[in-house]
Write a protein that holds these residues in place. Structure first.
Motif, PDB file in Angstrom:
ATOM      1  N   ALA A  67       0.832  -1.211   0.000  1.00 24.21           N
ATOM      2  CA  ALA A  67       0.000   0.000   0.000  1.00 24.21           C
ATOM      3  C   ALA A  67       0.865   1.259   0.000  1.00 24.21           C
ATOM      4  N   LEU A  68       1.971   1.212   0.764  1.00 26.80           N
ATOM      5  CA  LEU A  68       2.850   2.380   0.818  1.00 26.80           C
ATOM      6  C   LEU A  68       3.552   2.608  -0.515  1.00 26.80           C
ATOM      7  N   VAL A  69       3.967   1.523  -1.169  1.00 24.15           N
ATOM      8  CA  VAL A  69       4.592   1.669  -2.478  1.00 24.15           C
ATOM      9  C   VAL A  69       3.621   2.304  -3.464  1.00 24.15           C
ATOM     10  N   ARG A  70       2.383   1.822  -3.486  1.00 19.39           N
ATOM     11  CA  ARG A  70       1.385   2.380  -4.411  1.00 19.39           C
ATOM     12  C   ARG A  70       1.111   3.852  -4.097  1.00 19.39           C
ATOM     13  N   ARG A  71       1.095   4.179  -2.805  1.00 18.54           N
ATOM     14  CA  ARG A  71       0.762   5.542  -2.400  1.00 18.54           C
ATOM     15  C   ARG A  71       1.874   6.528  -2.738  1.00 18.54           C
ATOM     16  N   GLN A  72       3.123   6.070  -2.587  1.00 18.13           N
ATOM     17  CA  GLN A  72       4.243   7.004  -2.690  1.00 18.13           C
ATOM     18  C   GLN A  72       4.887   7.051  -4.060  1.00 18.13           C
ATOM     19  N   HIS A  73       4.776   5.963  -4.835  1.00 20.16           N
ATOM     20  CA  HIS A  73       5.575   5.891  -6.055  1.00 20.16           C
ATOM     21  C   HIS A  73       4.717   5.402  -7.220  1.00 20.16           C
ATOM     22  N   ALA A  74       4.534   6.256  -8.181  1.00 18.46           N
ATOM     23  CA  ALA A  74       3.842   5.828  -9.391  1.00 18.46           C
ATOM     24  C   ALA A  74       4.791   5.042 -10.286  1.00 18.46           C
ATOM     25  N   GLU A  75       6.101   5.386 -10.255  1.00 17.01           N
ATOM     26  CA  GLU A  75       7.076   4.688 -11.087  1.00 17.01           C
ATOM     27  C   GLU A  75       7.707   3.541 -10.281  1.00 17.01           C
ATOM     28  N   ARG A  76       8.471   2.701 -11.000  1.00 21.33           N
ATOM     29  CA  ARG A  76       9.159   1.600 -10.332  1.00 21.33           C
ATOM     30  C   ARG A  76      10.379   2.146  -9.581  1.00 21.33           C
ATOM     31  N   THR A  77      10.591   1.699  -8.351  1.00 22.91           N
ATOM     32  CA  THR A  77      11.681   2.196  -7.527  1.00 22.91           C
ATOM     33  C   THR A  77      12.358   1.034  -6.821  1.00 22.91           C
ATOM     34  N   GLU A  78      13.446   1.355  -6.117  1.00 27.80           N
ATOM     35  CA  GLU A  78      14.163   0.329  -5.366  1.00 27.80           C
ATOM     36  C   GLU A  78      13.280  -0.296  -4.295  1.00 27.80           C
ATOM     37  N   ASP A  79      12.315   0.499  -3.785  1.00 31.21           N
ATOM     38  CA  ASP A  79      11.413  -0.054  -2.778  1.00 31.21           C
ATOM     39  C   ASP A  79      10.683  -1.283  -3.322  1.00 31.21           C
ATOM     40  N   GLN A  80      10.322  -1.250  -4.577  1.00 33.37           N
ATOM     41  CA  GLN A  80       9.601  -2.373  -5.160  1.00 33.37           C
ATOM     42  C   GLN A  80      10.504  -3.592  -5.343  1.00 33.37           C
ATOM     43  N   VAL A  81      11.801  -3.354  -5.601  1.00 35.32           N
ATOM     44  CA  VAL A  81      12.748  -4.477  -5.646  1.00 35.32           C
ATOM     45  C   VAL A  81      12.825  -5.133  -4.268  1.00 35.32           C
ATOM     46  N   SER A  82      12.953  -4.302  -3.239  1.00 34.35           N
ATOM     47  CA  SER A  82      13.011  -4.837  -1.871  1.00 34.35           C
ATOM     48  C   SER A  82      11.734  -5.582  -1.518  1.00 34.35           C
ATOM     49  N   LEU A  83      10.614  -5.040  -1.968  1.00 36.98           N
ATOM     50  CA  LEU A  83       9.340  -5.684  -1.688  1.00 36.98           C
ATOM     51  C   LEU A  83       9.249  -7.060  -2.346  1.00 36.98           C
ATOM     52  N   LEU A  84       9.694  -7.168  -3.603  1.00 38.14           N
ATOM     53  CA  LEU A  84       9.705  -8.460  -4.284  1.00 38.14           C
ATOM     54  C   LEU A  84      10.599  -9.454  -3.544  1.00 38.14           C
ATOM     55  N   GLU A  85      11.745  -8.994  -3.066  1.00 42.08           N
ATOM     56  CA  GLU A  85      12.649  -9.876  -2.313  1.00 42.08           C
ATOM     57  C   GLU A  85      11.978 -10.361  -1.027  1.00 42.08           C
ATOM     58  N   GLY A  86      11.334  -9.439  -0.326  1.00 43.30           N
ATOM     59  CA  GLY A  86      10.648  -9.823   0.902  1.00 43.30           C
ATOM     60  C   GLY A  86       9.506 -10.790   0.654  1.00 43.30           C
ATOM     61  N   GLU A  87       8.755 -10.565  -0.418  1.00 41.77           N
ATOM     62  CA  GLU A  87       7.650 -11.458  -0.755  1.00 41.77           C
ATOM     63  C   GLU A  87       8.163 -12.842  -1.164  1.00 41.77           C
ATOM     64  N   ALA A  88       9.328 -12.891  -1.804  1.00 47.62           N
ATOM     65  CA  ALA A  88       9.921 -14.190  -2.143  1.00 47.62           C
ATOM     66  C   ALA A  88      10.229 -14.978  -0.884  1.00 47.62           C
ATOM     67  N   ASP A  89      10.782 -14.299   0.122  1.00 51.12           N
ATOM     68  CA  ASP A  89      11.057 -14.958   1.397  1.00 51.12           C
ATOM     69  C   ASP A  89       9.767 -15.432   2.055  1.00 51.12           C
ATOM     70  N   LEU A  90       8.732 -14.613   1.980  1.00 50.43           N
ATOM     71  CA  LEU A  90       7.463 -14.982   2.601  1.00 50.43           C
ATOM     72  C   LEU A  90       6.848 -16.189   1.893  1.00 50.43           C
ATOM     73  N   ALA A  91       6.918 -16.222   0.559  1.00 50.94           N
ATOM     74  CA  ALA A  91       6.415 -17.379  -0.190  1.00 50.94           C
ATOM     75  C   ALA A  91       7.200 -18.628   0.159  1.00 50.94           C
ATOM     76  N   LEU A  92       8.504 -18.470   0.360  1.00 47.09           N
ATOM     77  CA  LEU A  92       9.339 -19.601   0.758  1.00 47.09           C
ATOM     78  C   LEU A  92       8.901 -20.135   2.108  1.00 47.09           C
ATOM     79  N   LEU A  93       8.649 -19.230   3.047  1.00 47.07           N
ATOM     80  CA  LEU A  93       8.189 -19.625   4.370  1.00 47.07           C
ATOM     81  C   LEU A  93       6.842 -20.339   4.298  1.00 47.07           C
ATOM     82  N   ALA A  94       5.983 -19.906   3.380  1.00 50.73           N
ATOM     83  CA  ALA A  94       4.657 -20.515   3.235  1.00 50.73           C
ATOM     84  C   ALA A  94       4.706 -21.842   2.476  1.00 50.73           C
TER      85      ALA A  94
END
Length: 398
Positions: A67-94
């Motif tokens: 939600a914060l990424v969508r709110r703050q950044h219309a373009e692709r940013t490093e935050d979205q790279v970090s978010l993808l990395e975090g989601e990969a870890d979460l999918a691994l845990l699941a």
């Protein structure tokens, strides 16, 4: 607060890191500092994914970060790279391995597009992808990501930068998984050389490298070298963290494993028991890390002929690992095999068969465990023979 949380996370003080990041998040909310708000949310997502906390908490921080990424950044940013990395870890845990792999590789692609294929940020993302790929069993792909990351680091930072030690360490671990032990040893030693010359002979990372090297030496049958490396790791890690820190348990476990190979069971038992106590006091009795020394206690009691006790240790270890990474991980085969052998030794071959067959199926998924498949198949043959059924099949299996 964010930086303090990162420092405590790096030391392995996960509870303190969580407290700092929570305080940082809510402070950022209070002063409407969206960038720091997002940084803390992503940090908490990483922590939730990596430390086996309540999955609901991971889902909460994932939704918050998105939600914060969508709110703050219309373009692709490093935050979205970090978010993808975090989601990969979460999918691994699941336990969703295909999704974890997809997200980790998507992060690499996005990082290369945003920052360049040869950028330091992309090298970090490749290291993360390598770790995820290793954990989903894609060792060749993990090796490729780690190698690419190291080449970027070497070109940008030079051959003796401390960051190279981290990359070489990761390469050593995956080469170890692939049973390329001589190559793995060379990478461990190169990483140790870099750490010792650039940081010092008592650096924390050196303790972890010694600990991993001790396990490799034990598997090569170099038990004296393995014991020496494990004891050096223990000295370094206890000096850095004190005797009651979870990271000390890594060295305890590897030293205990080496002593187990040497049939010094009383010494090994004392170390595994200390490791279990340490993990349970610091991480809780249901944490995934507790499984390793619990399994070690199963190995000791099995060798001492305490088959009913061994079975209970293996079942507890299996419950912890399956809860953390699902029922399909090849290393769960060690517990299935232990349960099967313990039941077989207690004269219960019919109950032993499903566990032995499960271990054969899980180990068969990795070439690294071909010798263990042979052991499990021989135990299965013994169970078939004891049942008096399919004697020809049992003889052929043996």
């Amino acid at each position: 607060l964010s930086v303090l949380g990162a420092a405590e996370f790096a030391r392995g003080d996960y509870g303190d890191a969580r407290t700092r990041w929570l305080d940082g998040y809510w402070t950022a909310v209070a002063v409407a500092h969206g960038e720091i708000e997002l940084a803390n949310a992503v940090a908490l997502l990483y922590l939730a994914a990596g430390e086996n906390v309540d999955p609901k908490e991971g889902a909460l921080w994932r939704g918050t970060a998105e939600a914060l990424v969508r709110r703050q950044h219309a373009e692709r940013t490093e935050d979205q790279v970090s978010l993808l990395e975090g989601e990969a870890d979460l999918a691994l845990l699941a336990g969703d391995r295909p999704e974890a792999e997809r997200l980790a590789l998507a992060a690499v692609t996005l990082s290369a597009e945003l920052f360049g294929a040869e950028s330091l940020r992309t090298s970090e993302t490749r290291l993360t992808a390598g770790r995820v790929l290793r954990n989903v069993g894609k060792h060749d792909r993990a090796l490729a990501e780690y190698t690419a990351a190291r080449e970027i680091l070497r070109a940008r930072l030079g051959p003796d930068h401390p960051a190279l030690a981290h990359a070489s360490h990761n390469l050593a671990v995956v080469l170890d998984d692939l049973e390329r032990l001589d190559e793995a040893e060379a990478e461990y030693l190169d990483a140790m050389r870099i750490v010792e010359t650039s940081i010092g002979p008592d650096a924390t990372q050196l303790g972890i490298l010694y600990s991993n090297l001790s396990d490799l030496y034990a598997r090569q049958g170099r038990f004296a070298d393995g014991e020496a490396a494990a004891r050096r790791a223990l000295v370094i890690l206890e000096a850095e963290f004190g005797p009651s820190h979870p990271r000390v348990a890594i060295a305890l476990n590897n030293l205990a494993k080496t002593l187990l190979y040497l049939k010094r069971y009383d010494e090994a038992r004392a170390l595994f028991e200390r490791s279990i106590d340490l993990y349970e006091r610091t991480l809780g009795p249901e944490h995934y890390d507790v499984a390793y020394p619990v399994h070690g206690m199963g190995d000791i009691t099995l060798r001492l002929g305490q088959f009913d006790v061994a079975e209970q240790y293996y079942r507890r270890s299996l419950a912890l690992t399956e809860k953390a990474r699902g029922p399909e991980h090849p290393e769960d085969a060690f517990d299935h095999y232990g349960i099967g052998v313990a039941l077989l030794a207690r004269g219960r071959p019919r109950e032993a068969l499903p566990s032995l067959e499960r271990s054969i199926a899980l180990w068969g998924a990795r070439p690294k465990y071909s010798d263990r498949v042979g052991e499990a198949r021989f135990a299965r043959a013994q169970a078939l023979w004891a049942l008096g059924q399919g004697r020809a099949e049992a003889r052929g299996e043996a």
